[in-house]
Design an enzyme around this catalytic site. Structure first.
Site, short mmCIF file in Angstrom:
data_model
loop_
_atom_site.label_atom_id
_atom_site.label_comp_id
_atom_site.label_asym_id
_atom_site.label_seq_id
_atom_site.Cartn_x
_atom_site.Cartn_y
_atom_site.Cartn_z
N LYS A 134 79.06 -54.70 26.02
CA LYS A 134 77.84 -54.16 25.40
C LYS A 134 78.23 -52.84 24.75
CE LYS A 134 73.43 -55.26 25.14
NZ LYS A 134 72.78 -56.57 25.29
N ASP A 174 70.94 -56.10 19.46
CA ASP A 174 70.10 -55.83 20.65
C ASP A 174 69.01 -54.89 20.10
OD1 ASP A 174 70.14 -56.20 23.78
OD2 ASP A 174 69.63 -54.11 23.48
#
Ligand code: NDP
Ligand code: 2IT
Length: 455
Positions: A134, A174
């Site tokens: 991430k 995201d």
């Protein structure tokens, strides 16, 4: 088979968490995510000699590496701006690192470590060969011009490109990173490397993107909820549903709910909640989609033009009575008090479109009240799953039609549901989806780690 006591937490994970707190005391979101997972894993891992000997759990909570960097860019006035960029490469045991990029002022190392850690189990559950990562930045795209966003993305990629690649680490979107940002990021990656590879997913359809990737997380969450209800001979038809957020995940969750005959009674953003007492209509949906996706506006603007809708300024949707709730905005948007409000208001199913929207005590409360509860790492895995399908299409140099990708998405969500049922069955026949998702996701990664020896 798990015991029927729906509130039990494992006391045996306390030493493990205490030790981690010593090292990561200033990372509350990361500790929260680890604690939730370890409630399920410690009892299993500690009774498995191979896992204990190889210290799998201790290794699992340390990222392979964290890259942090300065991102300098010029705003439209010519002033120099500085942000912090990150990529957390958590675990590549079962495939290249894979996970989104978040651009939001609340981004910290703790937030990205929690998200990358969750991704280990989520990506494993999809059955596709994807490791976990991430990244992102504390950059706030809100209020920035397209040119400012482009300059920021180019500067961000000028460092990130060294660390990613189609066989190494494949970022996607995201919060705050959608089609526009992925376009700028991919364009700059291609320019810097001189190569056209599937090093990012969520790309535009004209340059290697997959059909249904945009809709995949929201649709997948609803497919998962449908499986939970089908197992109990129920359906979404006619159910009153709360959706929080009005971004990528929330909008397509709402769209699929409407398609399946459910009544969507809310959407929200960080300013407040729109309440649709009679249910969101397709016309209203189209207006909100345009407002959010094209104009990047606020939900408060929508309520000014539609008197049939109530705007609850500064509030989340949880006080509205309903049958099901789909938190699709951000982490920790359901605290214990909100969980109680939801249950008092009639909610019997909660499926997380967002990552970790419910606090750990909220989840325990849902379990104690026998609420059907699907954790994000299972319910929202459709997004990364279709990212995986985008990678497959890029490698094969083919393009599947909408029906094909949607069919595969539905199959993957159904198989994730089956895995949760297999690993989460309690003695009384009910399902602990949290434990099921954690254990099913873990076993595949842990077995591969054992196979690799000590490294
Ligand atoms: P978007 O940026 O498209 O939308 C985010 C939405 O959540 C907006 O409505 C935003 O409101 C709201 N929101 C964001 N931060 C906050 C906050 N701190 N407080 C209140 N509201 C907030 O993001 P996505 O829809 O992509 O992501 C939503 C969630 O889903 C996140 O948890 C993400 O990690 C998760 N997720 C996303 C996937 C994807 O494919 N995109 C895949 C799997 C999970 P506002 O506009 O006012 O900021
Ligand atoms: O949280 C997530 O799973 C995502 N943001 C999607 C990641 C991806 O690689 O598509």
């Amino acid at each position: 088979m798990l015991p029927s006591d729906k509130t039990s937490t494992s006391p045996s994970n306390a030493p493990f968490i205490d030790d981690l707190k010593q090292r990561c005391g200033n990372e509350p979101e990361f500790l929260q995510a680890v604690e939730e997972v370890m409630d399920s894993l410690v009892p299993i891992a500690r009774t498995n000699e191979a896992y204990t000997k190889a210290r799998i759990l201790e290794r699992l909570v340390e990222p392979d590496r964290v890259v942090m960097f300065r991102v300098v860019w010029e705003d439209d006035t010519g002033a120099v701006q500085i942000n912090r960029g990150y990529r957390v490469q958590f675990n590549n045991t079962i495939g290249p690192y894979k996970g989104g990029l978040r651009f939001h002022p609340t981004v910290t190392l703790s937030v990205l470590k929690f998200l990358a850690f969750e991704q280990i189990f989520k990506n494993s559950l999809t059955g596709l060969p994807m490791g976990a990562g991430k990244g992102g930045s504390d950059f706030d795209p809100r209020g920035k011009s397209d040119h400012e966003v482009m300059r920021f993305c180019q500067s961000f990629m000028t460092e990130l490109f060294r660390h990613v690649g189609h066989n190494k680490d494949v970022p996607a979107g995201d919060i705050g990173v959608g089609a526009r940002e992925i376009g700028y990021l991919f364009g700059h990656y291609k320019r810097l490397t001189g190569q056209y590879t599937g090093a990012l997913t969520g790309k535009g359809l004209s340059f290697g993107g997959s059909l249904v990737r945009t809709e995949a997380t929201g649709y997948g969450t609803i497919y998962f909820a449908r499986e939970m209800l089908t197992r109990r001979n129920e359906s979404l038809d006619g159910k009153r549903c709360l959706v929080s957020g009005s971004g990528n995940v929330a909008l397509y969750a709402a769209q699929k709910l409407m398609e399946l005959g459910a009544i969507v009674v809310s959407l929200s953003d960080s300013g407040g909640t729109l309440h649709f007492p009679k249910g969101l209509t397709t016309d209203q949906f189209a207006h909100i989609q345009e407002l959010k996706e094209k104009r990047r506006g606020r939900l408060s603007e929508f309520s000014q033009n539609d008197p049939s809708v109530e705007y609850l300024e500064g509030q989340r949707p949880w006080g509205i009575s309903a049958d099901c709730a789909f938190p699709c905005a951000t982490q920790n948007e359901i605290a214990l008090a909100d969980a109680k409000t939801l249950v008092d208001g009639g909610v019997r199913l909660v499926a997380e479109g967002a990552n970790m929207p419910s606090s750990n005590d909220a989840v325990r409360y849902f379990h104690s009240k026998e609420i059907l509860f699907a954790p994000g790492k299972a319910a929202n895995a459709g997004g990364v799953a279709v990212s995986g399908l985008e990678q497959s299409q890029n490698s094969l140099r083919i393009f599947w039609d909408r029906k094909e990708v949607d069919r595969r998405l539905q199959e993957i969500m159904s198989s994730i549901h089956d895995k949760c049922v297999d690993h989460g069955k309690r003695e009384d026949g009910s399902i602990d989806y949290v434990c099921g998702a954690n254990v099913a996701g873990f076993v595949k990664v842990a077995n591969a780690m054992v196979a690799y020896g000590i490294n």
